[in-house]
Design a protein around this motif. Structure first.
Motif, PDB file in Angstrom:
ATOM      1  N   PHE A 239      -5.065  -3.790   2.307  1.00  0.00           N
ATOM      2  CA  PHE A 239      -4.717  -3.157   1.050  1.00  0.00           C
ATOM      3  C   PHE A 239      -5.834  -2.230   0.615  1.00  0.00           C
ATOM      4  N   SER A 240      -5.630  -0.943   0.803  1.00  0.00           N
ATOM      5  CA  SER A 240      -6.675   0.020   0.458  1.00  0.00           C
ATOM      6  C   SER A 240      -6.863   0.059  -1.052  1.00  0.00           C
ATOM      7  N   LYS A 241      -8.017   0.581  -1.442  1.00  0.00           N
ATOM      8  CA  LYS A 241      -8.352   0.689  -2.854  1.00  0.00           C
ATOM      9  C   LYS A 241      -7.277   1.526  -3.570  1.00  0.00           C
ATOM     10  N   GLU A 242      -6.851   2.575  -2.888  1.00  0.00           N
ATOM     11  CA  GLU A 242      -5.844   3.495  -3.450  1.00  0.00           C
ATOM     12  C   GLU A 242      -4.511   2.777  -3.697  1.00  0.00           C
ATOM     13  N   LYS A 243      -4.088   1.966  -2.698  1.00  0.00           N
ATOM     14  CA  LYS A 243      -2.836   1.204  -2.827  1.00  0.00           C
ATOM     15  C   LYS A 243      -2.931   0.210  -3.976  1.00  0.00           C
ATOM     16  N   LYS A 244      -4.090  -0.422  -4.076  1.00  0.00           N
ATOM     17  CA  LYS A 244      -4.304  -1.426  -5.114  1.00  0.00           C
ATOM     18  C   LYS A 244      -4.224  -0.768  -6.496  1.00  0.00           C
ATOM     19  N   GLN A 245      -4.814   0.443  -6.608  1.00  0.00           N
ATOM     20  CA  GLN A 245      -4.772   1.163  -7.895  1.00  0.00           C
ATOM     21  C   GLN A 245      -3.341   1.530  -8.248  1.00  0.00           C
TER      22      GLN A 245
ATOM     23  N   GLN B  94       5.710   1.349  -1.689  1.00  0.00           N
ATOM     24  CA  GLN B  94       4.826   0.496  -0.889  1.00  0.00           C
ATOM     25  C   GLN B  94       5.604  -0.620  -0.208  1.00  0.00           C
ATOM     26  N   VAL B  95       5.065  -1.068   0.926  1.00  0.00           N
ATOM     27  CA  VAL B  95       5.577  -2.293   1.522  1.00  0.00           C
ATOM     28  C   VAL B  95       5.119  -3.393   0.578  1.00  0.00           C
ATOM     29  N   PHE B  96       6.047  -4.240   0.145  1.00  0.00           N
ATOM     30  CA  PHE B  96       5.708  -5.279  -0.829  1.00  0.00           C
ATOM     31  C   PHE B  96       4.846  -6.351  -0.167  1.00  0.00           C
ATOM     32  N   ASN B  97       3.737  -6.661  -0.830  1.00  0.00           N
ATOM     33  CA  ASN B  97       2.877  -7.733  -0.367  1.00  0.00           C
ATOM     34  C   ASN B  97       2.809  -8.752  -1.496  1.00  0.00           C
TER      35      ASN B  97
END
Length: 317
Positions: free
Chosen positions: A7-13, A303-306
């Protein structure tokens, strides 16, 4: 699966930003539920039940969570309200993780089949065509060859919209215009995909629910003709739901799961609503994994759901 290992920082944001409204509603209701209390007693549990139902978690799932918390309170004798957030987080994570053992990590993950055939269902207006366009973009960015099939031949606009998306993303589309036979379009799409060594085939279908029998027959026919070319197609029957409709999304899930074998869910428009709790209820009630979530207008906002990342984001104050 490691803690946000992929989970990249960008995805997390993007996830944090997309869940901001849900989170805000969730925590303001949670603070009201425990206001003036030091331990989790019956009154707190009643307030918590009310808070979960009003957060669109759904009655059945809420009662399951409350029963579980009640059992823990009974066992531990004393549970402070300061521990409630952690306990609630564990319960929600447990519910979501039941159906996500097979989750692929992101769009670059290897797919189990080639071509991997995704049949997309859902009512008009939930963001179905947009989700298909964004899926095509994400898979293409991940280095996969993608093809679209326009089997929603019920509305001229549906074919036109999908064609615009195919041009925007730069992936081929198979379409025969409005009123064409949806199964024939699906067959031609797969035939073309096989000859062109395509990795992912995404087929749109008509989003009407007023005639469930008609819908069931149409989807069965599409599956049958596709299986002449790819015996186990479709690999994913993806139901697209609009998270902002809350309980209405649960009703649509009921209708579509009765009409066809849905095995994956996409929840759109999460960023514009405080009803993100519906993910918990839908995942639990239908025992179907949430595969993708829409968190904004950008193509990369799908996003792919995690489930782990979702719970971390939702409960991280």
């Amino acid at each position: 699966m490691g803690l946000f290992s992929f989970f990249s920082k960008e995805k997390k944001q993007t996830l944090d930003k997309g869940l901001a409204k849900t989170k805000e509603g969730f925590f303001s209701k949670l603070s009201k539920a425990v206001f003036g209390k030091s331990t989790v007693d019956d009154e707190v549990l009643d307030r918590l039940e009310e808070m979960l139902i009003s957060s669109d978690v759904g009655v059945d799932t809420t009662l399951k969570i409350i029963d579980s918390i009640q059992a823990r309170v009974k066992k531990d004798k004393y549970v402070g309200v300061d521990q409630l957030n952690g306990i609630l987080k564990e319960e929600v994570a447990a519910l979501l993780n039941q159906h996500h053992e097979d989750e692929f990590e992101d769009f670059t993950s290897p797919l189990p089949k080639k071509p991997y055939v995704i049949l997309v269902v859902g009512v008009n207006g939930v963001g179905k065509t947009t989700t298909i366009g964004k899926l095509a973009y994400q898979f293409k960015q991940a280095g996969k060859k993608v093809m679209l099939g326009a089997s929603d031949t019920f509305r001229a606009a549906a074919v036109d919209q999908l064609t615009i998306w195919s041009e925007r993303v730069g992936v081929p589309i198979v379409q025969q215009g409005m009123n064409a036979d949806p199964a024939s379009v699906a067959y031609d799409t797969l035939q073309s995909a096989l000859s062109k060594d395509i990795d992912v085939v995404i087929i749109d279908t008509a989003g009407r629910l007023h005639n469930k029998i008609g819908l069931m027959n149409e989807l069965s026919k599409i599956k049958k003709v596709m299986q002449k070319l790819v015996p186990d197609a479709p690999h994913e029957v993806l139901l697209v739901l609009d998270a902002s409709t809350g309980q209405n999304a649960i009703e649509q899930a009921k209708q579509f799961t009765a009409a066809t074998e849905v095995n994956a869910l996409a929840l759109t428009k999460l960023d514009g609503t405080a009803k993100g709790g519906v993910i918990i209820g839908i995942s639990d009630q239908f025992k179907i994994p949430v595969r993708y979530i829409g968190l904004g207008e950008q193509m990369t906002d799908l996003q792919v759901f995690n489930s782990y990342a979702f719970v971390e984001s939702l409960f991280n104050e």
